[in-house]
Design a protein around this motif. Structure first.
Motif, PDB file in Angstrom:
ATOM      1  N   TYR A  19      70.320 -23.187 -41.407  1.00  0.00           N
ATOM      2  CA  TYR A  19      70.947 -22.486 -40.445  1.00  0.00           C
ATOM      3  C   TYR A  19      70.415 -22.857 -39.030  1.00  0.00           C
ATOM      4  O   TYR A  19      71.058 -22.815 -37.931  1.00  0.00           O
ATOM      5  CB  TYR A  19      70.234 -20.863 -40.667  1.00  0.00           C
TER       6      TYR A  19
ATOM      7  N   TRP B 125      79.044 -17.978 -41.979  1.00  0.00           N
ATOM      8  CA  TRP B 125      77.768 -17.513 -42.372  1.00  0.00           C
ATOM      9  C   TRP B 125      77.760 -16.756 -43.705  1.00  0.00           C
ATOM     10  O   TRP B 125      76.878 -16.516 -44.420  1.00  0.00           O
ATOM     11  CB  TRP B 125      77.410 -16.416 -41.168  1.00  0.00           C
TER      12      TRP B 125
ATOM     13  N   LYS C 209      75.980 -13.127 -40.034  1.00  0.00           N
ATOM     14  CA  LYS C 209      74.863 -13.777 -39.572  1.00  0.00           C
ATOM     15  C   LYS C 209      73.448 -13.117 -39.688  1.00  0.00           C
ATOM     16  O   LYS C 209      72.674 -13.426 -39.992  1.00  0.00           O
ATOM     17  CB  LYS C 209      75.263 -14.208 -38.289  1.00  0.00           C
TER      18      LYS C 209
ATOM     19  N   ASN D 225      80.424 -19.507 -34.845  1.00  0.00           N
ATOM     20  CA  ASN D 225      80.292 -18.055 -34.764  1.00  0.00           C
ATOM     21  C   ASN D 225      81.364 -17.286 -35.883  1.00  0.00           C
ATOM     22  O   ASN D 225      81.215 -16.090 -35.765  1.00  0.00           O
ATOM     23  CB  ASN D 225      80.785 -17.667 -33.301  1.00  0.00           C
TER      24      ASN D 225
END
Length: 347
Positions: free
Chosen positions: A216, A239, A271, A234
């Motif tokens: 990450y 994620w 996330k 994003n």
């Protein structure tokens, strides 16, 4: 007990000179597993080549029947760590191992031969990074840790370095060479005429590249490189798949149920889910490496999975057949992360 040798002074063990100038004792049981090939030069002697893949037997537990001692230097040589530095599948594993040794008790707690091998491996890392111009941050981290070792006062005993002064002088010279090599590394900018470049690729290709990042921290650093990458990082899919890579379904469902009140209209913030899982369970260490050392459950050998090892199962057809009939769920080996590897040597 008879000696396997014509000379009464030796049990048949020979000494073989390695490429780095050190000498390694050739065990009696390994003499039949070595073969000699002619050298390319007429003046040079024949070269010893190991006919078996690199592996190292480990004593897991000492008992009255089984007694043994695991030597770090011997394991590093037998597993061919120094040559493995230039293997991209094993590079990060070895660098993580080096970092743990340096930041732990330090090289002062190791035997002199193991200290020399450790610094030779770091020097090989510096040479490889200089040639490939990749993973410079990993090398700089190791160099900073080595410099701290030189400056630390706890490496001394009664006001003098712990160990031979000549050995520590040699260590300092090696560290200076590594520092000099690191400071001279310069990233070569690609020629502007080379196409395609990263900015020329469509978003679908860039997304596939990002989906193969397992750390990450690398994702967050990638988002700062380019606005297109920032938008892709994003995305929830990035994620979500990273979460599925590091954690199992039970762990994910537990965190989702725990944070159910925060989820509105099933719009999951993957996330945040990932970071909640990371704080609760931590990341799986074996997922951070392309290839990781494995420990055979039957012969207690450490080996690289891509190379394999001479296992006792191969010498016992009946046992191999029974394991095959038992099913494919039986794991013949288990991964050994760097921290677990050091526990075999009481470090």
């Amino acid at each position: 007990m008879p000696f396997i040798s014509k000379d009464w002074r030796s049990p048949g063990e020979a000494w073989v000179k390695l490429e780095d100038g050190n000498w390694e004792k050739l065990k009696v049981l390994e003499c039949g597993k070595r073969k000699r090939i002619p050298s390319t030069s007429e003046d040079d002697e024949n070269t010893d080549v190991t006919a078996v893949p690199p592996h190292c037997h480990i004593t897991i537990r000492c008992t009255k029947e089984i007694a043994g001692f695991n030597g770090l230097g011997d394991a590093v040589q037998r597993l061919d760590f120094r040559s493995s530095v230039r293997d991209r599948r094993r590079f990060h594993y070895i660098c993580t191992l080096l970092g743990l040794i340096v930041t732990g008790k330090g090289i002062a707690s190791l035997p002199g031969s193991a200290q020399r091998l450790l610094l030779q491996m770091v020097e090989e890392v510096a040479s490889h990074v200089s040639d490939s111009q990749q993973n410079i941050n990993v090398l700089r981290g190791l160099v900073i840790q080595l410099q701290q070792i030189v400056n630390q006062e706890n490496q001394k005993c009664w006001g003098k370095p712990l160990g031979s002064q000549n050995l520590w002088l040699e260590h300092k010279q090696t560290i200076e060479r590594i520092q000099s090599m690191t400071s001279q590394i310069q990233i070569t900018v690609p020629d502007s005429s080379i196409r395609p470049r990263m900015t020329d690729l469509p978003e679908e290709c860039i997304r596939e590249i990002i989906l193969r990042i397992a750390d990450y921290r690398d994702l967050e650093a990638t988002s700062k490189a380019w606005n297109v990458m920032s938008a892709l990082v994003n995305e929830q899919r990035i994620w979500r798949e990273l979460t599925g890579f590091h954690f199992n379904k039970n762990q994910v469902n537990f965190i989702l149920d725990k944070n159910k009140s925060r989820i509105i209209n099933d719009a999951k913030d993957w996330k945040k889910v990932f970071h909640d899982l990371r704080k609760a369970y931590g990341e799986r260490e074996d997922h951070q490496f392309i290839e990781i050392l494995s420990l055979c459950r039957f012969c207690c050998c450490l080996f690289w999975p891509s190379d394999g090892h001479p296992c006792i199962i191969d010498q016992c057809p009946d046992l191999k057949q029974r394991l095959t009939e038992a099913g494919e769920d039986i794991k013949l080996s288990q991964p050994v992360p760097p921290a677990q590897f050091l526990k075999f040597f009481s470090l």
